[in-house]
Design an enzyme around this catalytic site. Sequence first.
Site, PDB file in Angstrom:
ATOM      1  N   TYR A   1       0.642  -1.396   0.073  1.00 43.91           N
ATOM      2  CA  TYR A   1       0.074   0.030  -0.033  1.00 43.91           C
ATOM      3  C   TYR A   1       0.848   1.138   0.167  1.00 43.91           C
ATOM      4  O   TYR A   1       0.588   2.010  -0.910  1.00 43.91           O
ATOM      5  CB  TYR A   1      -0.867  -0.151   1.063  1.00 43.91           C
ATOM      6  CG  TYR A   1      -1.827   1.106   1.444  1.00 43.91           C
ATOM      7  CD1 TYR A   1      -2.721   1.271   0.402  1.00 43.91           C
ATOM      8  CD2 TYR A   1      -1.903   1.870   2.564  1.00 43.91           C
ATOM      9  CE1 TYR A   1      -3.768   2.294   0.645  1.00 43.91           C
ATOM     10  CE2 TYR A   1      -2.472   2.999   2.456  1.00 43.91           C
ATOM     11  CZ  TYR A   1      -3.672   3.037   1.488  1.00 43.91           C
ATOM     12  OH  TYR A   1      -4.683   4.220   1.539  1.00 43.91           O
TER      13      TYR A   1
ATOM     14  N   ARG B   1     -10.327  -1.265  10.365  1.00 41.09           N
ATOM     15  CA  ARG B   1     -10.001   0.054  10.775  1.00 41.09           C
ATOM     16  C   ARG B   1     -10.361   0.395  12.071  1.00 41.09           C
ATOM     17  O   ARG B   1     -11.513  -0.349  12.528  1.00 41.09           O
ATOM     18  CB  ARG B   1     -10.357   1.067   9.879  1.00 41.09           C
ATOM     19  CG  ARG B   1      -9.358   0.944   8.434  1.00 41.09           C
ATOM     20  CD  ARG B   1      -9.548   2.001   7.489  1.00 41.09           C
ATOM     21  NE  ARG B   1     -10.671   1.871   6.386  1.00 41.09           N
ATOM     22  CZ  ARG B   1     -10.678   2.435   5.309  1.00 41.09           C
ATOM     23  NH1 ARG B   1      -9.962   3.424   5.159  1.00 41.09           N
ATOM     24  NH2 ARG B   1     -11.711   2.078   4.613  1.00 41.09           N
TER      25      ARG B   1
ATOM     26  N   ASP C   1       3.597  -1.149  12.587  1.00 43.98           N
ATOM     27  CA  ASP C   1       2.526  -0.483  13.042  1.00 43.98           C
ATOM     28  C   ASP C   1       2.669   0.970  13.589  1.00 43.98           C
ATOM     29  O   ASP C   1       3.700   1.134  14.361  1.00 43.98           O
ATOM     30  CB  ASP C   1       1.613  -1.046  14.121  1.00 43.98           C
ATOM     31  CG  ASP C   1      -0.003  -0.339  14.291  1.00 43.98           C
ATOM     32  OD1 ASP C   1      -0.853  -0.339  13.280  1.00 43.98           O
ATOM     33  OD2 ASP C   1      -0.194  -0.098  15.383  1.00 43.98           O
TER      34      ASP C   1
HETATM   35  N1  LIG Z   1     -10.451   6.255   4.747  1.00 47.25           N
HETATM   36  C1  LIG Z   1      -9.158   6.784   5.023  1.00 47.25           C
HETATM   37  O1  LIG Z   1      -8.975   6.944   6.054  1.00 47.25           O
HETATM   38  C2  LIG Z   1      -8.265   6.896   3.771  1.00 47.25           C
HETATM   39  C3  LIG Z   1      -6.835   7.322   4.383  1.00 47.25           C
HETATM   40  C4  LIG Z   1      -6.057   7.647   3.322  1.00 47.25           C
HETATM   41  C5  LIG Z   1      -6.064   7.250   2.155  1.00 47.25           C
HETATM   42  N2  LIG Z   1      -7.399   7.008   1.356  1.00 47.25           N
HETATM   43  C6  LIG Z   1      -7.462   6.695   0.191  1.00 47.25           C
HETATM   44  O2  LIG Z   1      -8.645   7.094  -0.250  1.00 47.25           O
HETATM   45  C7  LIG Z   1      -9.154   6.203  -1.001  1.00 47.25           C
HETATM   46  C8  LIG Z   1     -10.465   5.591  -0.754  1.00 47.25           C
HETATM   47  O3  LIG Z   1     -10.301   4.992   0.472  1.00 47.25           O
HETATM   48  P1  LIG Z   1     -11.555   4.199   1.192  1.00 47.25           P
HETATM   49  O4  LIG Z   1     -11.348   4.458   2.616  1.00 47.25           O
HETATM   50  O5  LIG Z   1     -12.830   5.037   0.507  1.00 47.25           O
HETATM   51  O6  LIG Z   1     -11.442   2.965   0.723  1.00 47.25           O
HETATM   52  P2  LIG Z   1     -12.760   1.828   0.260  1.00 47.25           P
HETATM   53  O7  LIG Z   1     -12.064   0.416   0.143  1.00 47.25           O
HETATM   54  O8  LIG Z   1     -14.016   2.066   0.819  1.00 47.25           O
HETATM   55  O9  LIG Z   1     -12.875   2.359  -1.395  1.00 47.25           O
HETATM   56  C9  LIG Z   1     -11.929   2.181  -2.351  1.00 47.25           C
HETATM   57  C10 LIG Z   1     -12.594   1.792  -3.668  1.00 47.25           C
HETATM   58  O10 LIG Z   1     -11.852   1.339  -4.688  1.00 47.25           O
HETATM   59  C11 LIG Z   1     -12.446   0.215  -5.406  1.00 47.25           C
HETATM   60  N3  LIG Z   1     -11.593  -0.358  -6.336  1.00 47.25           N
HETATM   61  C12 LIG Z   1     -10.242  -0.948  -5.859  1.00 47.25           C
HETATM   62  N4  LIG Z   1      -9.466  -1.369  -6.789  1.00 47.25           N
HETATM   63  C13 LIG Z   1     -10.048  -0.909  -7.789  1.00 47.25           C
HETATM   64  C14 LIG Z   1      -9.614  -1.290  -9.477  1.00 47.25           C
HETATM   65  N5  LIG Z   1      -8.715  -1.717  -9.718  1.00 47.25           N
HETATM   66  N6  LIG Z   1     -10.555  -0.888 -10.180  1.00 47.25           N
HETATM   67  C15 LIG Z   1     -11.611   0.104  -9.871  1.00 47.25           C
HETATM   68  N7  LIG Z   1     -12.017   0.068  -8.517  1.00 47.25           N
HETATM   69  C16 LIG Z   1     -11.242  -0.478  -7.531  1.00 47.25           C
HETATM   70  C17 LIG Z   1     -12.826  -0.423  -4.346  1.00 47.25           C
HETATM   71  O11 LIG Z   1     -13.997  -1.286  -4.868  1.00 47.25           O
HETATM   72  C18 LIG Z   1     -13.494   0.360  -3.392  1.00 47.25           C
HETATM   73  O12 LIG Z   1     -14.909   0.698  -3.771  1.00 47.25           O
HETATM   74  C19 LIG Z   1      -8.098   5.104  -1.460  1.00 47.25           C
HETATM   75  O13 LIG Z   1      -7.095   5.326  -2.646  1.00 47.25           O
HETATM   76  C20 LIG Z   1      -7.181   5.168  -0.199  1.00 47.25           C
HETATM   77  O14 LIG Z   1      -6.000   4.906  -0.409  1.00 47.25           O
HETATM   78  C21 LIG Z   1      -8.354   6.454   2.484  1.00 47.25           C
END
Ligand SMILES: NC(=O)c1ccc[n+]([C@@H]2O[C@H](COP(=O)([O-])OP(=O)(O)OC[C@H]3O[C@@H](n4cnc5c(N)ncnc54)[C@H](O)[C@@H]3O)[C@@H](O)[C@H]2O)c1
Length: 318
Positions: free
Chosen positions: A144, A185, A270
């Site tokens: 990641y 999480r 972690d």
């Molecule tokens: N939620 C957080 O605290 C957080 C923190 C840091 C970064 N992010 C970033 O924000 C973004 C969304 O995170 P989230 O928490 O909503 O996670 P999530 O898992 O709920 O959403 C990610 C989405 O991407 C889709 N996906 C994954 N691989 C794919 C592919 N190859 N093609 C099409 N769709 C694909 C999944 O099906 C999912 O719907 C991510 O890029 C994550 O790295 C989130």
Amino acid sequence: MRALVTGGAGFLGSHLCDALLGDGYHVIAVDNLLTGRHDNIAHLASDPRFEFLEADVCASFDCGSVDYVYHFASPASPVDYMIHGVETLQVGSIGTFNALECARRHRAKFFLASTSECYGDPAVHPQKETYWGNVNPIGPRSVYDEAKRFSEAATMAYLRYHKVDTHIVRIFNTYGPRMQVNDGRVIPNFMKQALSGEDLTVFGDGKQTRSFCYVADEIDGILRLARSDEHDPTNIGNPVEFTMLECAEKVLEITGSKSKIRFEPLPQDDPKQRRPDITKARKLLGWEPKVDLLTGLRLSLDYFIPAVAKNAAVARAR
Ligand SMILES: NC(=O)c1ccc[n+]([C@@H]2O[C@H](COP(=O)([O-])OP(=O)(O)OC[C@H]3O[C@@H](n4cnc5c(N)ncnc54)[C@H](O)[C@@H]3O)[C@@H](O)[C@H]2O)c1
């Protein structure tokens, strides 16, 4: 104006779709449902300005001309990206190139959802955008962390070499309605355990800290950054720090649960501390989170009560 949201059926992506529709955009969500769910976007099905395309962004896909590409597709929770390690590297590399190419082809702006994980287990605290991080490139979390660091490099390359108007947000732990109950999480985990009467599992001595941003604040910061002229990465997160133990206690307080707290060994790599320095977002975007942890947990509870019950019913039916 048409916006493409990759990962649009995920937790953050679906909230972003809501916000962009609210801003008057026609929104196309592309998602392969690896970790996302139809439920997250079911309320948008009847909106004529919303389209959903079930597709993998690592394969070529076509959604017509767009003005803005928001690249949010990627497993995001440690449980998900450890199960889907190779897919995480692929979506952060091939998927990012495909999303960037889509922006270049349509002369659209590009926005990357990056992460505080770029800082790894930080030796500098709180983390400023100028800190280059302390990441183990071959450890279990590297699928990641390194995928996101690569995504940032690719995004900067498209800005420098192809003059795509790009933006990068480093998101710090964000929580709220539509998170998967089982994604491991901290907040969904504590909510599930508290609402099911199970012990709350705290890793190590529970003194490691995190800062938690409520989803509405995060989306507000993201949209402000998307409208700005800033190209370098910008932290968006809540700078108020809590120990894991304090967080567990707050979840017990708002749920009224009688669950106990149980300590378990700390997972490898972690991070011990994580807190954004948001000086840049404050100055540049006039952005500041407004929702404190207790309020955000209360706002999330209405979602988690039925979600945890549904999750338990599905587990019983198996
Ligand atoms: N939620 C957080 O605290 C957080 C923190 C840091 C970064 N992010 C970033 O924000 C973004 C969304 O995170 P989230 O928490 O909503 O996670 P999530 O898992 O709920 O959403 C990610 C989405 O991407 C889709 N996906 C994954 N691989 C794919 C592919 N190859 N093609 C099409 N769709 C694909 C999944 O099906 C999912 O719907 C991510 O890029 C994550 O790295 C989130």
